[in-house]
Design an enzyme around this catalytic site. Sequence first.
Site, mmCIF file in Angstrom:
data_model
loop_
_atom_site.group_PDB
_atom_site.id
_atom_site.type_symbol
_atom_site.label_atom_id
_atom_site.label_comp_id
_atom_site.label_asym_id
_atom_site.label_seq_id
_atom_site.Cartn_x
_atom_site.Cartn_y
_atom_site.Cartn_z
ATOM 1 C CG HIS A 111 -5.861 -5.163 0.282
ATOM 2 N ND1 HIS A 111 -5.168 -4.055 0.741
ATOM 3 C CD2 HIS A 111 -6.126 -5.820 1.382
ATOM 4 C CE1 HIS A 111 -5.036 -4.113 2.011
ATOM 5 N NE2 HIS A 111 -5.475 -5.222 2.453
ATOM 6 C CG ASP B 115 -3.504 -0.081 1.333
ATOM 7 O OD1 ASP B 115 -2.971 0.535 0.261
ATOM 8 O OD2 ASP B 115 -4.336 -1.037 1.050
ATOM 9 C CG HIS C 142 -3.955 2.763 -2.863
ATOM 10 N ND1 HIS C 142 -2.917 1.658 -2.908
ATOM 11 C CD2 HIS C 142 -3.696 3.291 -3.760
ATOM 12 C CE1 HIS C 142 -1.998 1.886 -3.592
ATOM 13 N NE2 HIS C 142 -2.459 2.951 -4.397
ATOM 14 C CG ASP D 63 -7.573 -0.682 -0.994
ATOM 15 O OD1 ASP D 63 -7.315 -0.030 -1.888
ATOM 16 O OD2 ASP D 63 -6.558 -1.710 -0.426
ATOM 17 C CG HIS E 191 -6.850 -4.084 -6.073
ATOM 18 N ND1 HIS E 191 -5.360 -3.701 -6.234
ATOM 19 C CD2 HIS E 191 -7.085 -2.887 -7.056
ATOM 20 C CE1 HIS E 191 -5.074 -2.692 -7.150
ATOM 21 N NE2 HIS E 191 -6.070 -2.303 -7.464
ATOM 22 C CG ASP F 93 -1.427 -2.943 -0.464
ATOM 23 O OD1 ASP F 93 -0.242 -3.019 -0.842
ATOM 24 O OD2 ASP F 93 -2.535 -2.872 -0.939
ATOM 25 C CG ASP G 17 0.018 -0.331 -1.669
ATOM 26 O OD1 ASP G 17 -0.235 0.159 -0.582
ATOM 27 O OD2 ASP G 17 -0.693 -0.515 -2.942
ATOM 28 C CD GLU H 170 -2.445 -5.443 -4.167
ATOM 29 O OE1 GLU H 170 -1.924 -5.517 -5.283
ATOM 30 O OE2 GLU H 170 -3.843 -5.318 -4.343
#
Length: 436
Positions: free
Chosen positions: A227, A250, A252, A254, A267, A359, A361, A404
Amino acid sequence: MDDKKPNVVLYISLQSRCLAKEAHPSAMVRSSLPGGGRGHLLAGRLVLALTCLLSFYNFYLSLLVTLMATDPSISIDIYTVNGLSNNTCNWYKRRWNSLSSFPYSLQLIMETQVNYNFYPNKEVTIISAPFSAGQRNGGVEKGPKYLLKHGLKEDLEALGWKVSLEEPLKGSGLDLPPSETSQEIFEAGNSRMRNPTIVGQATEKIFETVKSVAHKKVFPLTIGGDHAIGMSTLAGFLDAYPDACVLWIDAHADINTPDTSPSGNLHGFPVSFAMGLKRDLWHKQFDWLDNAKTKLLANRIAYIGLRDVDAGEKVILRDLGIAAYSMYHVDKYGIAKVVEMALSKINPSGKSPVHISYDVDALDPLFTPATGTPVRGGLTFREGMYIVEAVAETGNLAALDIVECNPDLAISNVHEFDTIAAGCAIAKSALGETLV
Ligand SMILES: NC(=[NH2+])NCCC[C@H](N)C(=O)O
């Protein structure tokens, strides 16, 4: 009123009259257009065009409603069918909402055909970004190859897009797994970044490509890679569309800066770079970001899916007042409401182009297990698809990243297949695939 049976059903096209009659046999079923439904389709369209032109439609609807409905508890549905463009549907909604003095609810029951306001010619460039130095797992650089092998390009062509491919890292040697690149650590005081030179070089190249694609009025679909490339896609897209807004999907945030990152992995930084946070702590290899015309503003980004946010990131999100919808909010409000709230926060006019940085994830590891930083308790597959479907439906979706996917982290072929298929499904739903 929503769960009440309507006693009056208005339909828009002949096909939807049958649909409406079937669904509500005891209701009064009437055409919502003057003279509509009886004559020829072309004639119906002509009447519609004329009533629009003369701004007569509000008046007609109010008359119809007044004539038919004397009971204020009455509920009215408007039926339309698959195939009506989202612009037309929105037109109906606006008209209806402008009749706010009426106590009747409007339910538009529809599956829309998706339009892309910024790309009437439906041209997309897949920007392949096989890049992994923003984190420490080898294999994420294989993402683009696997997504393409899965049929991404052909799938988008089948949806009516003219697809081209760009490979900004080709021949640069920047697309190697981390094990084959020298591991550099840049430290200053309590701040730290890993591999800034190679990440800075690769992200600059990707930025240039996204920027030129966006300026050509072609949809940039960037496939990673880790990312870290988000800093390139945001800066590149904002260069062409300064009023763009961003949905960051996401687990996260980031948004680490060199002094907040627990890992130094780049990332975990892209949003802070695109916003220009803590500029004085950057490695010189990121100077290219100063040439990007527009910085991302805090009120132009919203997150959906968060569930693993570092302590320093929480402070940044709160201090800047960034709209951050975590999994808690998805549970509490449901995904549809969350998307609606996020869009109204970052795109209040409803007219700006929307960039989705996705992302994989964000989805629960059940659906995308082959990714570098999985976190349990994520979006279901349908919630994940709904986000892109709903934004596409507004007509404003204008850029997409899918990052990702790491086939090397799959412990079985099923895991690999599921993760790559999910990445492709995100792209397809974003670019116009509907369920029926
Ligand atoms: N794009 C990602 N998967 N980011 C994960 C970041 C994890 C953690 N917040 C870090 O900065 O190291």
